[in-house]
Design an enzyme around this catalytic site. Structure first.
Site: not given
Length: 317
Positions: A132, A135-136
């Site tokens: 992701c 997300c990261d």
């Protein structure tokens, strides 16, 4: 006999459980094979509102579960292998634990990222390997990144990651990309993106001194030689698969297997069955959006059970 059963314990399922339990609906939550969902494989979560210093993914999910339990939600470990939605109450078959009957059903079984199946991939998930970018990506500011994949999602993630990384190296097993022309053109025009086409990932290489990774071994299909690509992070972007195999022929879904819901709601084509989270969302796939639809599902379900739903169920999706 249950009033309502929730399948799945990611952000969507646990949020639904919290709302249902507070409404005295006494939900039964069946955890499935991956309790806590995809966030249990994530380390720092810095984009979930209310945690200015971030929170560990497993901790966030544990807190959500405690909150649901506090209001009376009951949890059962198990895996639903079959459902009978032809009449109410619905019947769920739980592997190794018989059957459960319920008046209403909330499905939040999520979607699983497709993985490469190579050594080191699962071991370093959340420690250098991710599925992701939104997300990261922030954690790789000023670093080198590999994106594996050749479709629209891979091009989108590669382009997004150039906001943080000094270099994004795209690895794809074929000479030609599968992505649409507009997505390819956008990625190829980005000076930070480099290309490793016709190469197959072989192994994630960890740092010798522990902590994180140092790159990826790939096989050059033209020469059959093993090459090493240095990187601080590897993003696998080869697609997601919704966890809906046990629902085929029971609920309407799209060609990829995502459950269809009536726009603006969580209602499926079967009255009394609701879907929330990534199992019906192939666009955003974020913890906060999943939690939001979990709230919607609980409210939709509560109104349905109270007989106050005014929706015309005969309306086609």
């Amino acid at each position: 006999m249950r009033k309502v059963v929730v399948l799945g314990t990611g952000p969507a399922g646990l949020t639904a459980a919290i709302y249902l339990a507070r409404a005295n609906m006494q939900p039964l939550v069946i955890e499935g094979q991956e309790p806590g969902g995809q966030l249990t494989t994530t380390t720092d979560v810095e984009n979930f509102p209310g945690f200015p210093d971030g929170i560990m993914g497993p901790e966030l999910m544990a807190n959500m579960r405690k909150q649901a339990e506090r209001f009376g939600a009951e949890f059962k470990r198990g895996w639903v292998t079959d459902v009978d939605l032809s009449q109410r109450p619905f019947t769920l078959t739980v592997e190794g634990d018989g059957q459960v009957e319920t008046d209403a059903l909330i499905i939040s079984t999520g979607a699983s990222a497709k993985l490469l199946g190579i050594p080191g991939e699962k071991e370093y998930m959340g420690q250098g390997v991710s599925t992701c970018a939104t997300c990261d990506g922030f954690f790789y500011r000023g670093k080198k990144i590999i994106v594996v994949g050749g479709g629209d999602s891979a091009m989108e993630e590669a382009t997004f990651l150039t906001k943080f990384a000094t270099e994004v190296h795209v690895i794809h097993r074929r000479e030609e990309l599968r992505a649409s022309k507009i997505m390819q053109d956008r990625a190829r025009a980005n000076e930070k993106i480099t290309w490793g086409l016709n190469r197959v990932p072989v192994e994630v290489v960890p740092n010798e001194n522990g902590g994180g990774i140092k790159g990826l071994k790939v096989r050059n299909k033209a020469t059959d030689e093993i090459e090493f690509v240095e990187a601080d992070g590897i993003f696998v972007a080869i697609g997601h698969k919704p966890n809906t195999d046990f629902l085929k022929g029971k609920l309407e879904m799209d060609e990829l297997g995502y459950l269809k819901v009536q726009p603006g709601t969580t209602r499926t084509n079967v009255p009394g069955v609701f879907a929330c989270g990534d199992v019906q969302d192939k666009e955003y796939r974020q913890a906060i959006t999943a939690a939001g639809t979990g709230c919607m599902a609980a409210l939709d379900c509560e109104r349905f059970l109270e007989g106050s739903a005014t929706h015309d169920w005969s309306q086609a999706l």
